[in-house]
Structures are given as structure tokens and as C-alpha cells.
Scaffold this motif. Structure first.
Motif, PDB file in Angstrom:
ATOM      1  N   GLN A 165      65.931 -13.113  -5.645  1.00 61.88           N
ATOM      2  CA  GLN A 165      66.002 -11.797  -5.026  1.00 61.88           C
ATOM      3  C   GLN A 165      66.257 -10.716  -6.063  1.00 61.88           C
ATOM      4  N   ALA A 166      67.152 -10.995  -7.029  1.00 62.94           N
ATOM      5  CA  ALA A 166      67.443 -10.015  -8.071  1.00 62.94           C
ATOM      6  C   ALA A 166      66.254  -9.818  -9.006  1.00 62.94           C
ATOM      7  N   GLN A 167      65.435 -10.850  -9.174  1.00 54.93           N
ATOM      8  CA  GLN A 167      64.305 -10.780 -10.092  1.00 54.93           C
ATOM      9  C   GLN A 167      63.043 -10.254  -9.429  1.00 54.93           C
ATOM     10  N   LEU A 168      63.088  -9.964  -8.121  1.00 50.19           N
ATOM     11  CA  LEU A 168      61.872  -9.617  -7.394  1.00 50.19           C
ATOM     12  C   LEU A 168      61.151  -8.430  -8.020  1.00 50.19           C
ATOM     13  N   ARG A 169      61.852  -7.307  -8.191  1.00 52.03           N
ATOM     14  CA  ARG A 169      61.203  -6.117  -8.756  1.00 52.03           C
ATOM     15  C   ARG A 169      60.765  -6.357 -10.199  1.00 52.03           C
ATOM     16  N   THR A 170      61.584  -7.079 -10.941  1.00 52.45           N
ATOM     17  CA  THR A 170      61.232  -7.357 -12.331  1.00 52.45           C
ATOM     18  C   THR A 170      59.979  -8.206 -12.419  1.00 52.45           C
ATOM     19  N   PHE A 171      59.870  -9.203 -11.553  1.00 53.14           N
ATOM     20  CA  PHE A 171      58.696 -10.062 -11.597  1.00 53.14           C
ATOM     21  C   PHE A 171      57.436  -9.281 -11.235  1.00 53.14           C
ATOM     22  N   GLU A 172      57.570  -8.317 -10.340  1.00 52.05           N
ATOM     23  CA  GLU A 172      56.431  -7.459 -10.021  1.00 52.05           C
ATOM     24  C   GLU A 172      55.990  -6.672 -11.257  1.00 52.05           C
ATOM     25  N   ARG A 173      56.957  -6.133 -11.980  1.00 51.70           N
ATOM     26  CA  ARG A 173      56.610  -5.392 -13.197  1.00 51.70           C
ATOM     27  C   ARG A 173      56.025  -6.311 -14.252  1.00 51.70           C
ATOM     28  N   LEU A 174      56.575  -7.513 -14.380  1.00 48.69           N
ATOM     29  CA  LEU A 174      56.025  -8.468 -15.336  1.00 48.69           C
ATOM     30  C   LEU A 174      54.566  -8.777 -15.005  1.00 48.69           C
ATOM     31  N   ALA A 175      54.276  -8.925 -13.722  1.00 44.59           N
ATOM     32  CA  ALA A 175      52.897  -9.198 -13.317  1.00 44.59           C
ATOM     33  C   ALA A 175      52.003  -7.992 -13.580  1.00 44.59           C
ATOM     34  N   GLN A 176      52.500  -6.790 -13.324  1.00 43.05           N
ATOM     35  CA  GLN A 176      51.719  -5.587 -13.583  1.00 43.05           C
ATOM     36  C   GLN A 176      51.413  -5.438 -15.062  1.00 43.05           C
ATOM     37  N   ASP A 177      52.368  -5.816 -15.913  1.00 47.38           N
ATOM     38  CA  ASP A 177      52.187  -5.692 -17.358  1.00 47.38           C
ATOM     39  C   ASP A 177      51.428  -6.866 -17.952  1.00 47.38           C
ATOM     40  N   GLY A 178      51.015  -7.822 -17.135  1.00 47.61           N
ATOM     41  CA  GLY A 178      50.219  -8.935 -17.626  1.00 47.61           C
ATOM     42  C   GLY A 178      51.008 -10.105 -18.148  1.00 47.61           C
ATOM     43  N   LEU A 179      52.336 -10.084 -18.034  1.00 49.59           N
ATOM     44  CA  LEU A 179      53.131 -11.184 -18.563  1.00 49.59           C
ATOM     45  C   LEU A 179      53.224 -12.343 -17.581  1.00 49.59           C
ATOM     46  N   ALA A 180      53.413 -12.048 -16.319  1.00 50.43           N
ATOM     47  CA  ALA A 180      53.586 -13.098 -15.322  1.00 50.43           C
ATOM     48  C   ALA A 180      52.385 -13.105 -14.378  1.00 50.43           C
ATOM     49  N   ARG A 181      52.321 -14.116 -13.520  1.00 50.85           N
ATOM     50  CA  ARG A 181      51.263 -14.217 -12.521  1.00 50.85           C
ATOM     51  C   ARG A 181      51.907 -14.514 -11.179  1.00 50.85           C
ATOM     52  N   LEU A 182      51.696 -13.617 -10.246  1.00 47.83           N
ATOM     53  CA  LEU A 182      52.261 -13.794  -8.919  1.00 47.83           C
ATOM     54  C   LEU A 182      51.480 -14.862  -8.149  1.00 47.83           C
ATOM     55  N   PRO A 183      52.077 -15.451  -7.123  1.00 42.84           N
ATOM     56  CA  PRO A 183      51.350 -16.436  -6.308  1.00 42.84           C
ATOM     57  C   PRO A 183      50.073 -15.835  -5.728  1.00 42.84           C
ATOM     58  N   HIS A 184      49.020 -16.632  -5.698  1.00 42.82           N
ATOM     59  CA  HIS A 184      47.714 -16.189  -5.244  1.00 42.82           C
ATOM     60  C   HIS A 184      47.265 -17.052  -4.085  1.00 42.82           C
ATOM     61  N   LYS A 185      46.374 -16.519  -3.254  1.00 45.14           N
ATOM     62  CA  LYS A 185      45.927 -17.270  -2.093  1.00 45.14           C
ATOM     63  C   LYS A 185      45.167 -18.536  -2.477  1.00 45.14           C
ATOM     64  N   ASP A 186      44.668 -18.601  -3.708  1.00 44.32           N
ATOM     65  CA  ASP A 186      43.986 -19.814  -4.157  1.00 44.32           C
ATOM     66  C   ASP A 186      44.964 -20.907  -4.564  1.00 44.32           C
ATOM     67  N   ASP A 187      46.251 -20.561  -4.717  1.00 43.09           N
ATOM     68  CA  ASP A 187      47.251 -21.573  -5.049  1.00 43.09           C
ATOM     69  C   ASP A 187      47.525 -22.457  -3.835  1.00 43.09           C
ATOM     70  N   GLN A 188      48.212 -23.558  -4.085  1.00 41.40           N
ATOM     71  CA  GLN A 188      48.641 -24.413  -2.990  1.00 41.40           C
ATOM     72  C   GLN A 188      49.505 -23.600  -2.030  1.00 41.40           C
ATOM     73  N   PRO A 189      49.145 -23.539  -0.707  1.00 37.15           N
ATOM     74  CA  PRO A 189      49.938 -22.718   0.225  1.00 37.15           C
ATOM     75  C   PRO A 189      51.387 -23.189   0.289  1.00 37.15           C
ATOM     76  N   TYR A 190      52.234 -22.222   0.481  1.00 36.94           N
ATOM     77  CA  TYR A 190      53.657 -22.514   0.643  1.00 36.94           C
ATOM     78  C   TYR A 190      53.934 -22.980   2.067  1.00 36.94           C
ATOM     79  N   LEU A 191      53.216 -22.367   3.009  1.00 38.47           N
ATOM     80  CA  LEU A 191      53.416 -22.693   4.421  1.00 38.47           C
ATOM     81  C   LEU A 191      52.137 -22.322   5.161  1.00 38.47           C
TER      82      LEU A 191
END
Length: 931
Positions: A700-726
Motif C-alpha cells: 500500500q505504501a509503495q503503490l504511488r511509487t510503483f506507478e511512477r516507477l512504471a511511468q519512468d520505465g523502471l518497473a512493469r505493472l501487471p498486464h491483462k496478458d499475465d496470469q490472472p489474479y482472479l
């Protein structure tokens, strides 16, 4: 070496080389350089006391590089012969070149602080200091250049080659020019520029230098000397008529105790610039011999000769990596500089009103600046590296904005920007400004540091060690002022260390192999010695500094950010013990509390927050839909490097270089395998000040940071092509017909609704859709869903049709028929103030049309009552990689969140209807006209 420097032939050759470089004619070829090495005349050893080189193993005539005061780090080192028992006046004026060495009378007294008010610590020097005499810290560790009583070998033309290397490095620094004794990175060079420099040296000069060797010590003179001592000497031996260069005899290392510490009788370890009687040549600064028994070096093709990592054995037989001997010599010399500080008293125990802050353009420093302004009445002077005040102000403003911090007129009113440089004497300030600050400030806060996990101690010491001592000098000059030093948990980065408490012993410095760790250790230990002079020093040690919990601002070059980005991108994590990391907003707020509370001054604090265990990280990432696989450290490193090389990520280039560097790997190993840092004193202070207690830096604390990391190209957020969570199924049945006509054609949908992560729900309120639509009115064959989304309470459920119809769900599907034609489907579930609530949650109003055309079909589809609970509650499927407990948590979390959203949506129209019924106004609202 004086005879060599004064030799006309040698000087003429050096001058010709320099003039050729200035004209742009390029440097000499490798063959010409090697020929010049063989032609330089051999110096003749002379007696001591004449200002020339002498045998390093002698007693009274041992040559000493005394620290020079009031000069730049690029100045010539001073050669002073000191007889046994003579005092060393480190504050005395430097001896002019060529004036000869002044010999102090035996037993003469010393005045260490005679020139203290005007002695800038930025001058550097000490044993192994930068010189212009052709010698170097790193060079003295090489046998072919070691000082010996044996006949000296032909001296290499280091000056000429250093000038060539400096000219080659010039295009890769901002100013376009680099002097032979200036560090490449201090001149503004980057890691990418270092890679380009290595390639240029090999292409243009034939000099093969490993990239790690550049990071160890990036001064052109040092690079030239190390190359001449390795590849250069080999080439000379293979040339016709070349004679072998005799190497100095290796003096046996002194005895060691069971933990590898030196047993050197009659030797005071900190007087590195003045060897005592009985001083062993094996421990002479720059001798290249380690003060412990070495085992064979670790073999690695990536480790250059100058940076070989050796192993030593403790009493239990466990091997550990060791630092370079020349770095240890320099560390000891730098520690002795703290003894030059003037004595001072205790400051007044009052909250600060005028603060000097360094590092305000950095990640932590910028947040600390805002916290100091928010939670105190202080006026803050910010030291910013820039040419003038206008440029410094602009740079500070841009830095604050880049970290999503305000830069308003009120902030500018309470901030004074000072153009300067932490690496320069007196911080690069004029004497008037320095003296004014010394008498007006009541607190000094040092945050500025060169953070680079690849550079060596020699390359980082000016910023991280000498800069800290310069701030200590400012704090001790004039009225006493507390010094608040931002250290690092890296002072404990020894592999296998038992504990990391606030008052626990620091790591053994000889077991710190990363230059950054060494400089932070040296700075903190030197400032501990400054406490003996009466200076109040507070050391605050952050661990990994995570992103801001509200704004998401992060430091893209932080090692912890890079590792977390790699974890999320590759869905793998190395097996580690704990990650000592805390969000920047918590670290900054606690640091500001320490600075503004006089009772908290003078202690050590670990600002590491609550550590994350491996289980915590795996669980947090799984909850976010990023299911990771745990690997062994070596396996993870190999896999991560292979992926980064196959699919390069420019934003993670620094992590690639870290994972390739043998030295940086030791830092990573110590970081990931170290114990949890404890912070009892910090926790007590936080409670006493009423601050927010430390909490685990979780998903929860990393949520906004992870969004910025993904925007800056460092991280990759979950995608619909990934194995579904639910995921779960939804079946609808009904009729459609032409728009405006009766709906009499059967139509049905068999859909699969899925989410890739809970982040997708919280952030986007969206569910992915797949499946097929059977509608003979559109096409006789089923229509395949190519892309589909369902939004829960879109637009926050803003009502439609005069406020009496609220959106619950919105479907948007892209369909493809068997003939290749494309269709679209738009559907809505609405909530109304009617009694058929159960049907409202199941009824879907749909419109269907061809791509690019308006709707041609419309109707209503309803989820059968008997399948709703079976498919959408009991039929929920969860990622099989989760544990049983995690599956239950995931299912309950989805049902609770979705149920709450539906409840809010259904409540809206009933609340509106109730308000209308209680409205006693005479004039009806438009929504009541047809009621």
C-alpha cells in the motif's frame, strides 16, 4: 623523482606532447609511448634531507607526504623529511616546490591549529594525496614502481600518457576539458560517459582498461600509471632490446592476530604521514602490501589487476573479501584530518533559526528542506553546486519540482541559495561568506554525498569524506554549532556482520570493498573523532530510501528502487534476509525532528523503519498480482543480467553495471543478506515527538511509487496478458432488435471476467473481459471478444437522466466475426429507485454496431438468477500459485470490494428519491415532472 622532473629532455618531450594535444593533433601511439618509457633516464638515489626521494624503509630519512593546507586537491604533494620523534606541524604553510624539505628539530613542539581559522579541509592531501609529480596512490601499490633500496628502474613517462588520457576523456565531461589529476566523475562525467571513455581509449590509443578500473579511481594520471604498470610493462618486455624492469623486493607482512588486524609494535596507526621508529615498510602508505596474511586472489576475468579482491581468513577459517591496501592507507590518512579541527564548546540548546543545508537538490535533501521549513521557523541556507546564484536558484527549483515538491514565493523567501561545492576548500565560498556563515549559523546539516556504488574510495572521498570534515570545520568555527550528518546504514555493510544497532560497532573497514561504503564509514568515524574536540555531531543512518507514500516521488538511481523494479519486471526475487528500507517522507520527517530538538543532538540514529522480510515482499507482490519466483542469489543475478542484455532497459543501466561489478556485488550481498537494523533510540524519539511511528514499507505504501516507477520505465505493472489474479464466468441471455424497434432476436454472452491484480481494481476500477457473443441478428456465427473492459461505478457513479439513473457497470467490448469483420458492444447496468434491486444488478442494456458505424441493434440481456451465485460467487477462481490462505484472502477481498461498490451505487438513487420526498419546496424539480 626530482631529477626526472628537472631533466631537460624529459621535460621537452612532455611539453611537446601537451602542445600536440592542445593543437588537436592527438596523442602518441602505443609504440611511441612504450619507446619513451624505455628512454627516460634513471634517477640516482641521493641522501635524505635534500628534498629528493629516499628509501622508504629508512628511519629518519623516510619520505612523508604531509597534508598540505589551503590548497586544492590537484596541488603538488609536499615532501618533508621528519626525523624520529619530531613533531608534525600539519597546520604549517606548505613548502614551496623546489625549496627543499624543511627538517624539524628533534623533539620540536607542534602547533596543530596555528592556522586553524584559515585551514580549509577541502585541500585534501595526506598520504596518497593527488600529486603532479608522476606518482600516485594506486601506482605505489605496483611492484615495478615501489620505492626500494635497489637500483631504480627507468621511470615511465606518466605525465605524457596522463595528458593523452585526459585529452581523450575531455569530450565526455560537461566542460570539454579534464586535467590529469581531476577525477572524471567529479568533473561531471557519468557512468555512460565512462563506458564511452573506455571504448575511446581502446579504439584511439590501444589501451585496454576495464570499466571497473575506471570506477575505482577515475583520474587520468591514475589510469595511466596503472596501465603502464600492467599492459605497458608487458609490451616493453616483448619489444626488441627491452630489458626487464627489476621489481622491488616484497617485504614480509607483519604478524596478524586471529581476526586479521595488524600487530605492529611501536606503530601508531593514524600517524600515516609520519612513520614512527620501527615503522615497517610493509605497512607504508601505498606500499601495496596488506596488513594481513592474504590467500590467493579470487579469480575473475572482470576484476582488473588494480582492483583485485583478495580473501583473508578469520580465526574460524571463514574467508571474507578485503579492501584495496591503497584505499586503507588513504582512509587512515583521512581519519587523521579530524585531529586538525579546533577545539570547541557546546552550542546553546535551542531550536535552530539559521541552518546551512547541503544536498538540497538531492532526493532526501529536497524533502528535508521542505520539512525544515514546515516544522520550524528557521531560515535555511542551501549550498548548491552551480556557477552563480541565479543558476543555483534555478537548479534548486527544478530539483524540488522534479520530486513533486512546491517551489513557491514563501519557500524562496525563507531560503538563501549559496553557489558552492562541497568538494572545494571552504565549500567553494569566499572568505567573507565563509566567515559570515561561521558566525551567523546555529546549525549545520550535511546531506550532500556522491552516491555511486561502482566508484572507488579515491573517486568518492572528496565529496563524502573531505566534504564532511569541511562542514565539521564550519561548525567548529565561530560560535559552537551542532553538526547533523546524514550517514548511511552502509557503514555496517560487512558480509556476515552480526547486528546493526544504533550503538553497535561499525563494520571492519578492511572488509568493506565498495567505495561508497568505505567513504560513509570513514566520514562517520572521522566525525566521531571530531566529538573528542567538543563538537556536537549527530549521525543519522537511513537504509534504502523508498518513494514518497503520497506523491510517488522516487530516486531512480537508488539501489533499492532498482532492485524492486527488477523484482516486478522479471517476477523473480533473490533469496534475501531483510530489506532495510523506509519511505522518504518518514525518513525526512524524523530527520527534521532530530535537527529541531536539542535534546536529540549528539546521538546516532538508524532511520531504517521496519525491515521487509522475503516473505513480506513475496506476499505484497502477489497481492498486487505480481507473483514472483524466489531464486538463489547467483541464479537471480545471472538471470537478471541475461534478461537486461536481451531486452535492455535504459533506466536500469545502472543496475546492469552494478550486477556486473565484482565490488558492487559484495555491496548487494551485504545489503540483502545482512541482519535487520534496530532503532530503539529512533523509535523512542518518534514517540516522544508525537511523530508517525515507523511502519513496514508494504504494497500500500509503495503503490504511488510503483506507478511512477512504471511511468519512468523502471518497473512493469501487471498486464491483462499475465496470469490472472482472479477470474469468474458470467452468462447473460436476452433479446435484441433494430434500434427503435422491438427486440425479438435471441442474444447471449458467455464471458470470463478477470483481474490481473488488486492494483487494477483500486487504481482503474476495471475488469478484463474475454469470451464470445452469440447474436444471429448481427452475424450467424459467434462473435469473438478481442478486447473487453468492464468499469465498476464508472465516473464515480455520476447519475444520468435527471439524477434518477446511476451507473453501476459499463461494458465495452471489441468483437470480431468469422469473416474478419469488426463490431462493438456497449452495455450498462443502472441503479434506479425501484423495488427490483436484485434484477437491477443483473440486467444489462446493450447496443451493438459495426466498427466505425452507429449502433444498429439494441436490447437487454440479463444474468439468470440461478447462475449468478453459482458463477460469480461460488465459481470464483484464484491464481493456483497462491497458498490456500492467500486464495481465501483474495476471494474475500474481491467480494468485499465489489459488494461495497455495488452498495454505494444502489444507495445513490434511493437517497436522491428520499431527498425529493422530503423536499417541501412549492416548485417541483424537473425530475419530478413525470413522477
Amino acid at each position: 623523482m626530482r631529477e626526472v622532473n628537472e631533466d631537460p629532455a624529459a621535460y621537452a618531450g612532455q611539453r611537446a606532447t601537451g602542445e600536440a594535444i592542445e593543437r588537436g593533433d592527438g596523442g602518441p601511439s602505443v609504440e611511441a609511448l612504450l619507446a619513451r618509457i624505455r628512454q627516460v633516464p634513471t634517477p640516482t638515489p641521493t641522501a635524505t634531507g635534500t628534498g629528493t626521494e629516499s628509501d622508504a624503509g629508512t628511519g629518519a630519512g623516510a619520505e612523508t607526504s604531509a597534508p598540505r593546507v589551503g590548497e586544492d586537491a590537484d596541488a603538488d604533494a609536499v615532501k618533508t623529511a621528519v626525523p624520529p620523534g619530531a613533531g608534525v606541524d600539519v597546520g604549517a604553510p606548505a613548502v614551496p616546490p623546489g625549496a627543499g624539505a624543511a627538517v624539524a628539530p628533534s623533539g620540536a613542539g607542534t602547533d596543530l591549529y596555528a592556522n586553524a581559522p584559515t585551514v580549509p579541509f577541502g585541500a585534501g592531501a595526506g598520504v596518497g594525496g593527488d600529486t603532479d609529480t608522476g606518482t600516485d596512490r594506486g601506482a605505489s601499490a605496483l611492484p615495478s614502481l615501489a620505492v626500494s633500496a635497489a637500483p631504480a628502474a627507468p621511470a615511465p613517462d606518466a605525465d605524457g600518457l596522463a595528458a593523452v588520457v585526459a585529452a581523450a576523456a575531455g569530450p565526455f565531461v560537461p566542460g570539454g576539458h579534464l586535467s590529469p589529476d581531476t577525477d572524471f566523475f567529479d568533473a561531471g562525467g557519468t557512468s555512460v560517459g565512462a563506458v564511452e571513455l573506455v571504448a575511446a581509449l581502446e579504439d584511439e590509443l590501444g589501451m585496454e582498461i576495464d570499466l571497473d578500473e575506471v570506477f575505482v579511481d577515475a583520474r587520468p594520471r591514475s589510469l595511466a600509471l596503472r596501465w603502464l604498470a600492467t599492459a605497458g610493462s608487458t609490451a616493453a618486455l616483448s619489444a626488441p632490446g627491452a630489458q626487464a624492469t627489476p621489481s622491488a623486493a616484497r617485504t614480509p607482512a607483519p604478524a596478524t592476530d586471529r581476526i586479521g588486524t595488524t600487530q605492529a609494535p611501536d606503530t601508531f596507526p593514524y600517524l600515516a604521514s609520519a612513520p614512527a621508529p620501527g615503522f615497517s615498510p610493509a605497512l607504508a602508505p601505498g606500499s601495496g602490501l596488506a596488513p594481513a596474511t592474504d590467500t590467493p586472489s579470487i579469480s575473475s576475468p572482470r576484476i582488473p589487476p588494480g582492483t583485485t579482491v583478495t580473501t583473508r581468513t578469520t580465526g574460524g577459517g571463514t574467508p571474507y573479501a578485503t579492501a584495496r591496501p591503497e584505499d586503507l592507507d588513504q582512509i587512515l590518512a583521512d581519519l587523521s584530518l579530524a585531529d586538525r579541527l579546533p577545539w570547541t564548546g557546546s552550542p546553546e540548546p535551542l531550536p535552530p533559526r539559521r541552518i546551512l543545508l547541503t544536498g538540497a537538490t538531492g532526493f532526501l535533501g529536497s524533502h528535508l528542506l521542505l520539512d525544515l521549513l514546515r516544522h520550524s521557523d528557521a531560515h535555511v541556507h542551501c549550498l548548491v553546486r552551480a556557477a552563480d546564484e541565479e543558476a543555483a536558484t534555478a537548479r534548486l527549483g527544478e530539483a524540488l519540482k522534479s520530486h513533486r515538491l512546491p517551489w513557491s514565493s514563501e519557500i524562496r523567501r525563507r531560503v538563501t541559495v549559496l553557489p558552492g561545492d562541497i568538494r572545494r576548500p571552504h565549500l567553494g565560498l569566499s572568505d567573507d561568506v565563509w566567515n559570515k556563515l561561521a558566525h551567523e549559523l546555529d546549525s549545520v546539516v550535511g546531506v550532500a554525498a556522491a552516491v555511486d556504488f561502482l566508484r572507488g574510495y579515491q573517486s568518492l572521498r572528496q565529496s563524502n569524506v573531505i566534504g564532511a570534515l569541511t562542514l565539521a570545520e564550519l561548525a567548529a568555527t565561530g560560535p559552537p554549532k551542532p553538526l547533523h550528518h546524514i550517514s548511511s546504514i552502509a557503514v555496517f555493510n560487512e558480509v556476515g556482520i552480526a547486528s546493526m544497532g544504533e550503538d553497535d560497532p561499525l563494520a571492519h573497514v578492511d572488509r568493506l570493498v565498495a567505495g561508497y561504503d568505505q567513504t560513509k564509514w570513514a566520514a562517520e568515524v572521522a566525525l566521531r573523532r571530531a566529538r573528542d574536540h567538543g563538537l556536537i555531531v549527530t549521525a543519522m543512518r537511513p537504509g534504502g530510501i523508498g518513494g514518497h507514500t503520497r506523491t510517488g516521488a522516487h530516486n531512480p538511481q537508488d539501489l533499492s528502487s532498482g532492485l524492486i523494479s527488477a523484482f516486478g519486471r522479471f517476477r523473480t526475487v533473490p533469496a534475501f534476509h531483510r530489506l532495510n528500507a523506509a519511505p522518504v517522507d518518514w525518513v525526512s520527517r524524523v530527520a527534521a525532528g532530530v535537527i529541531c530538538e536539542p535534546d536529540a543532538w549528539g546521538f546516532d540514529y538508524n532511520l531504517t523503519g521496519v525491515p521487509n522480510t522475503l516473505e513480506d515482499v513475496v506476499r505484497d507482490m502477489a497481492f498486487g498480482g505480481m507473483h514472483v519466483r524466489v531464486q538463489d542469489w547467483d541464479e537471480w543475478r545471472t538471470d537478471a543480467l541475461a534478461r537486461l542484455e536481451a531486452d535492455p532497459v535504459p533506466e536500469l543501466d545502472f543496475l546492469t553495471r552494478v550486477l556486473r561489478s565484482p565490488t558492487a556485488l559484495k555491496l548487494c550481498e551485504a545489503t540483502l543478506k545482512g541482519p535487520a537494523a534496530t532503532d530503539e533510540r529512533t523509535a523512542a524519539l518518534v514517540e516522544a515527538l508525537g511523530l508517525r511511528p515507523a511502519a513496514r514499507y508494504d504494497a500500500q505504501a509503495q503503490l504511488r511509487t510503483f506507478e511512477r516507477l512504471a511511468q519512468d520505465g523502471l518497473a512493469r505493472l501487471p498486464h491483462k496478458d499475465d496470469q490472472p489474479y482472479l477470474w469468474f464466468s458470467e452468462t447473460t441471455e436476452g433479446n435484441v432488435g433494430p434500434v427503435g424497434a422491438d427486440a425479438d432476436t435471441p442474444c447471449s454472452m458467455a464471458l470470463t471476467l478477470s483481474i490481473a491484480s488488486m492494483y487494477q481494481l483500486v487504481k482503474e476500477r476495471r475488469v478484463d473481459v474475454g469470451g464470445e457473443v452469440v447474436c444471429t441478428a448481427a452475424h450467424p456465427a459467434p462473435l469473438l471478444v478481442e478486447h473487453g473492459d468492464v468499469w465498476i461505478r464508472p465516473e464515480e457513479g455520476i447519475p444520468q437522466r435527471h439524477g434518477m439513473r446511476h451507473q453501476l457497470l459499463r461494458y465495452r467490448l471489441t468483437l470480431r466475426d468469422t469473416d474478419g469483420g469488426r463490431w462493438w458492444l456497449e452495455g450498462h447496468k443502472y441503479a434506479r429507485a425501484r423495488r427490483d434491486v436484485w434484477r437491477q444488478t443483473r440486467a444489462l442494456s446493450v447496443e451493438i454496431g459495426r466498427e466505425g458505424e452507429p449502433a444498429s441493434l439494441a436490447g437487454e440481456l440479463v444474468v439468470p438468477a440461478d447462475s449468478y451465485v453459482r458463477d460469480q460467487i461460488d465459481g470464483i477462481k484464484v491464481d493456483p500459485r497462491l497458498t490456500g490462505q492467500e486464495k481465501r484472502v483474495a476471494k474475500l477481498t474481491w467480494l468485499a470490494w465489489f459488494g461495497a461498490e455495488m452498495g454505494r451505487g444502489l444507495l445513490g438513487p434511493f437517497a436522491r428519491a428520499a431527498a425529493d420526498l422530503l423536499d417541501l419546496r412549492r416548485t417541483k424539480t424537473p425530475s419530478e415532472r413525470h413522477r
